[in-house]
Design a protein around this motif. Sequence first.
Motif, mmCIF file in Angstrom:
data_model
loop_
_atom_site.group_PDB
_atom_site.id
_atom_site.type_symbol
_atom_site.label_atom_id
_atom_site.label_comp_id
_atom_site.label_asym_id
_atom_site.label_seq_id
_atom_site.Cartn_x
_atom_site.Cartn_y
_atom_site.Cartn_z
ATOM 1 N N TRP A 1 0.815 -1.217 0.000
ATOM 2 C CA TRP A 1 0.000 0.000 0.000
ATOM 3 C C TRP A 1 0.848 1.267 0.000
ATOM 4 O O TRP A 1 0.314 2.362 -0.211
ATOM 5 C CB TRP A 1 -0.923 0.014 1.211
ATOM 6 C CG TRP A 1 -1.885 -1.135 1.262
ATOM 7 C CD1 TRP A 1 -2.286 -1.905 0.207
ATOM 8 C CD2 TRP A 1 -2.568 -1.633 2.411
ATOM 9 N NE1 TRP A 1 -3.165 -2.860 0.620
ATOM 10 C CE2 TRP A 1 -3.373 -2.719 1.975
ATOM 11 C CE3 TRP A 1 -2.601 -1.273 3.752
ATOM 12 C CZ2 TRP A 1 -4.169 -3.448 2.843
ATOM 13 C CZ3 TRP A 1 -3.399 -1.991 4.612
ATOM 14 C CH2 TRP A 1 -4.182 -3.068 4.173
ATOM 15 N N VAL A 2 2.132 1.164 0.243
ATOM 16 C CA VAL A 2 2.995 2.348 0.246
ATOM 17 C C VAL A 2 2.991 3.016 -1.124
ATOM 18 O O VAL A 2 3.120 4.244 -1.239
ATOM 19 C CB VAL A 2 4.423 1.951 0.680
ATOM 20 C CG1 VAL A 2 5.387 3.133 0.583
ATOM 21 C CG2 VAL A 2 4.409 1.410 2.109
ATOM 22 N N SER A 3 2.814 2.212 -2.173
ATOM 23 C CA SER A 3 2.838 2.779 -3.525
ATOM 24 C C SER A 3 1.688 3.758 -3.761
ATOM 25 O O SER A 3 1.766 4.606 -4.653
ATOM 26 C CB SER A 3 2.769 1.654 -4.558
ATOM 27 O OG SER A 3 1.564 0.921 -4.416
ATOM 28 N N PHE A 4 0.608 3.679 -2.980
ATOM 29 C CA PHE A 4 -0.512 4.603 -3.160
ATOM 30 C C PHE A 4 -0.127 6.031 -2.786
ATOM 31 O O PHE A 4 -0.784 6.978 -3.212
ATOM 32 C CB PHE A 4 -1.703 4.163 -2.310
ATOM 33 C CG PHE A 4 -2.224 2.785 -2.644
ATOM 34 C CD1 PHE A 4 -2.073 2.268 -3.919
ATOM 35 C CD2 PHE A 4 -2.862 2.017 -1.680
ATOM 36 C CE1 PHE A 4 -2.557 0.996 -4.225
ATOM 37 C CE2 PHE A 4 -3.347 0.760 -1.980
ATOM 38 C CZ PHE A 4 -3.188 0.246 -3.258
ATOM 39 N N TRP A 5 0.901 6.194 -1.974
ATOM 40 C CA TRP A 5 1.342 7.525 -1.553
ATOM 41 C C TRP A 5 2.537 8.020 -2.365
ATOM 42 O O TRP A 5 3.083 9.065 -2.064
ATOM 43 C CB TRP A 5 1.705 7.506 -0.069
ATOM 44 C CG TRP A 5 0.522 7.633 0.832
ATOM 45 C CD1 TRP A 5 0.025 8.780 1.382
ATOM 46 C CD2 TRP A 5 -0.332 6.576 1.283
ATOM 47 N NE1 TRP A 5 -1.070 8.505 2.142
ATOM 48 C CE2 TRP A 5 -1.329 7.158 2.115
ATOM 49 C CE3 TRP A 5 -0.379 5.199 1.088
ATOM 50 C CZ2 TRP A 5 -2.323 6.419 2.724
ATOM 51 C CZ3 TRP A 5 -1.372 4.464 1.696
ATOM 52 C CH2 TRP A 5 -2.328 5.071 2.504
#
Length: 449
Positions: A261-265
């Motif tokens: 989910w880090v890629s969403f930021w």
Amino acid sequence: SFFSLSHGNSICLLLSHVHRIVENMFLCSEVKGEEILPPTIQKLMKGYNKYLRPFFDNGPVTVGMSLDIASIDTISEINMDYTATIFLRQRWTDERLCFDGNKSLSLDGRLVELLWVPDTFIVDSKKSFLHDITVENRLIRIFPNGTVLYALRITTTVACNMDLTKYPMDKQTCTLQLESWGYNINDVMFYWTRGNDSVSGLDTLRLAQYTVEDYYTSVSEAIYETGHYPKLIFHFELKRSILYFILETYVPSSLLVVLSWVSFWISQSSVPARICIGVTTVLTMTTLMMGARTSLPNANCFIKAIDVYLGICFSFIFGALIEYAVAHFCTLHHPNASNMLMYGQEMQRREDEMNGIVTTIASDSSRTKKQEDVSAISPCGPSSNDIKTESQEQQSNCTKSLHIIRRMVCFLKCCKIENPHYIDNYSRMSFPLSFIIVNLLYWTYYLYF
């Protein structure tokens, strides 16, 4: 001639010696039980036939059994078996062994060859052996009333059919079955000496991956083509400790999902960073799934609980990678991708339209006010009350129309992605929320159903 005569005598003497030695060996093998035993045992063994069971013509002989579980060494899910070391104790009464006195006789275990013993065997045993260090671990004790106690120390590997659909939150019930090989129920009857208390050792047993929750004994009959045979069954229930799997599999896989989910930021323009996170988490999750299956049987019929959870985690990680592909595709093929200023102009135009509606309503209100003023001056015009009522109705209708338009615009904004960058914003909320809901459903099902 003298030489030949002496040579012939020596050959005869040699042959006579060999004959005497062989004869002594046969005699010793036949009467060893009488020569090495003390007088009391010799008296018991006189006329004793170990090939005939007790009460040969007077009904079956009853054999009581008890177990002491010394250890359960290994429990294998791949081979579906367990290895245990047990002390098997059997008691029966042989009227031919009664003697006078009030003390029991403890004999050497090797003397068991002189007595009749039950032909007990472990039904589902794959491999068993009797311990023989420093001598064979056997115990023979004879009581004055003819009761015989026969104890053995055995290590056996026994098959155990396991249901692994809830692995590692599963419970397995294994059995240890004892039967008579050649004597049917007309010859031998088995029973547990003290019921469920006939089995001891499990209360103090410590296993690496399991805990013994319950155990009990039962008496049954084995039905074969050759007849009905006595059977004793010992059941014990094993519950797997899940803490190891939580630390080894569940926590790492969940953290990998959170890492994806880090890629969403990260900005969509940072293509290498987002692709690196997505591919790395997918490969790591694949390795974790392969490692979790190495200690389990490769059977298609078993869809285990751990496989379901790893599949869920892999789906979320793969979904995060697909999310970036979709967002990047929408960015490249967005009609305003070449010039995002046009998108701002469109939004400005919609705001102007909304402001125009408000301006129209305001102008209508001012026009209505002017008409009220004119009607108040002109004596020929309509009454002021009628004009006021009409203006209020128009203003109320305009307000309702404006409210409906705003709700429609908000609904369209929610359903239609005007800006591809909004995909990341939606994912930041939808992915964690969905993962939490799926986890609640997963743990509720496998722990309580």
